[in-house]
Design a protein around this motif. Sequence first.
Motif, PDB file in Angstrom:
ATOM      1  N   ILE A 183      33.698   0.864  14.533  1.00  0.00           N
ATOM      2  CA  ILE A 183      34.907   1.671  14.752  1.00  0.00           C
ATOM      3  C   ILE A 183      34.579   3.150  14.672  1.00  0.00           C
ATOM      4  O   ILE A 183      35.052   3.955  15.503  1.00  0.00           O
ATOM      5  N   THR A 184      33.774   3.542  13.707  1.00  0.00           N
ATOM      6  CA  THR A 184      33.407   4.951  13.567  1.00  0.00           C
ATOM      7  C   THR A 184      32.581   5.431  14.753  1.00  0.00           C
ATOM      8  O   THR A 184      32.807   6.546  15.268  1.00  0.00           O
ATOM      9  N   VAL A 185      31.644   4.615  15.202  1.00  0.00           N
ATOM     10  CA  VAL A 185      30.833   4.995  16.359  1.00  0.00           C
ATOM     11  C   VAL A 185      31.712   5.152  17.590  1.00  0.00           C
ATOM     12  O   VAL A 185      31.534   6.089  18.397  1.00  0.00           O
ATOM     13  N   ALA A 186      32.692   4.269  17.741  1.00  0.00           N
ATOM     14  CA  ALA A 186      33.585   4.331  18.915  1.00  0.00           C
ATOM     15  C   ALA A 186      34.455   5.581  18.901  1.00  0.00           C
ATOM     16  O   ALA A 186      34.888   6.041  19.969  1.00  0.00           O
ATOM     17  N   GLN A 187      34.717   6.155  17.709  1.00  0.00           N
ATOM     18  CA  GLN A 187      35.519   7.368  17.630  1.00  0.00           C
ATOM     19  C   GLN A 187      34.767   8.599  18.123  1.00  0.00           C
ATOM     20  O   GLN A 187      35.386   9.582  18.548  1.00  0.00           O
ATOM     21  N   ARG A 192      29.297   4.369  27.280  1.00  0.00           N
ATOM     22  CA  ARG A 192      28.093   4.746  28.009  1.00  0.00           C
ATOM     23  C   ARG A 192      27.375   5.950  27.410  1.00  0.00           C
ATOM     24  O   ARG A 192      26.353   6.396  27.944  1.00  0.00           O
ATOM     25  N   ASP A 193      27.895   6.491  26.335  1.00  0.00           N
ATOM     26  CA  ASP A 193      27.272   7.661  25.705  1.00  0.00           C
ATOM     27  C   ASP A 193      26.086   7.241  24.841  1.00  0.00           C
ATOM     28  O   ASP A 193      26.074   6.157  24.270  1.00  0.00           O
ATOM     29  N   GLN A 194      25.113   8.124  24.764  1.00  0.00           N
ATOM     30  CA  GLN A 194      23.941   7.908  23.926  1.00  0.00           C
ATOM     31  C   GLN A 194      24.171   8.539  22.561  1.00  0.00           C
ATOM     32  O   GLN A 194      24.485   9.726  22.460  1.00  0.00           O
ATOM     33  N   GLU A 195      24.035   7.755  21.511  1.00  0.00           N
ATOM     34  CA  GLU A 195      24.221   8.281  20.163  1.00  0.00           C
ATOM     35  C   GLU A 195      23.123   9.286  19.820  1.00  0.00           C
ATOM     36  O   GLU A 195      21.967   9.115  20.209  1.00  0.00           O
ATOM     37  N   ALA A 196      23.499  10.311  19.091  1.00  0.00           N
ATOM     38  CA  ALA A 196      22.498  11.249  18.570  1.00  0.00           C
ATOM     39  C   ALA A 196      21.634  10.548  17.536  1.00  0.00           C
ATOM     40  O   ALA A 196      22.095   9.656  16.800  1.00  0.00           O
ATOM     41  N   SER A 197      20.378  10.937  17.448  1.00  0.00           N
ATOM     42  CA  SER A 197      19.440  10.264  16.546  1.00  0.00           C
ATOM     43  C   SER A 197      19.825  10.438  15.080  1.00  0.00           C
ATOM     44  O   SER A 197      19.465   9.616  14.241  1.00  0.00           O
TER      45      SER A 197
END
Length: 340
Positions: A183-187, A192-197
Motif C-alpha cells: 500500500i505504501t509503495v502504491a502511494q 510502471r514506475d521504477q522505485e528509487a533504490s
Amino acid sequence: MTENRIGGPVGLDVAADPVEPGAAPPGVTAKEFVGRSPGQLAWLRLRRDRVGMVSGGALVFFVLLAVAAPLVARVYGKSPEDRFSKLLDRNGNPLGYAGGMSPEHWLGIQPRLGRDIFIQIVYGLRTSLMVAFTAAVLTIALGILIGIVAGYLGGKVDAVISWFTDLTLAFPFFIFCFAFVPITVAQFYGPRDQEASWFRPLLLVLIFALFNWTYTARLVRGQVLSLREREFVEAARASGAGLGHILFRQLLPNLWAPILVTFSLNVPALITAEAALSFLGIGILEPTPDLGRLISDSVVYLRDDPAFTMTGGVTLFLLVLSFNLFGDSLRDALDPKSTR
C-alpha cells in the motif's frame, strides 16, 4: 624489638591498619597499584573471553567488507551489475565445478542471471548491515525515550505507555508488513514506475523502528523503576534539577550497560527480519543486492546448484551467529554476576 615477616614490629598488626580510599594496599607500591574504571574492567573481562574476541573479530571482518564494498569490487574487477552469460549453459546453469567456482569467480556464477556471487554477497552484506544498524539506532533511541519517561513519571503516564507497548507487541508483524508495504509503495509509485533504490530500505527501517522499540522500552523502564528512588536522584530533585536533567544526566548514564547489550542483540534480529522480508518478496528488490533475496533466488536451484544456496545461507548464518555470540560475551563482561 623484633620484627615480623613484613617488616613491622612484633605486636603491631600492620595489615589491620586502615587504608585510605584510592591508596595502594600494604606491600604494594603506588606504581604497581593502578585503579581501573568499570569500563576498563569490562574490557579486561571481554579480552579474556575467547568466544567474544573471535566473534568480535568476525564482526569487524564483516563490517569492513561491507564498508569497503566499492573498493573490493574495484580490486576484484567485477561489479554487482556485471553479467557473465557466456559462462552459463543452455538451461541457465553455470558451467564448471560447484556452480562455476574458479580463480576469476571465487564463489561461482548466479544461475540464469550470470552475476558473480561473491560480489553479490559483499554488497548484500552492505545492504543488510546498513538497514539493521540504522533501524537499531532508531529503535534504541525511541525505546530509551519512551522507557525512561514511563519509568520515572509512573502513574497514569506509565499505565498508558505500558498499554500501548502491550498493544504493539500483540500486533502481527509479518501480516502488517504484507499489507502495509504494497500500500505504501502504491502511494508513491505507479504500476510502471521504477522505485528509487533508497525507498525500500528506508521503508523497512521505519517499519522496524515502529515495531521493535518495545523491548528496549520495557528494559529501560524496569531499570529506571529501581533507580528513581536512589540517593543521587533524590539529591538532584532537592537541588532543583529539571526533568530533562534528571532523565538524561542522572538516570541515562547508569543505563548504558544494558542498552549496549540490547543493541548488540538487536542488530542480528533485524538482519534476520530484513532477510526474511526480502525472502518473502516484500523487502529489498532488484537490482539492489541483498542476502535474503539471494537465498530466495537460490531455492529454485537447490538441486541443480546447491553451492549457490550454501554460499548465501552460510554467510547469513555466520553473520547472525557472530553478533549473537558477541552480544552474550558483552553481557557477561558488563555484568559478570549474570553468569552466576
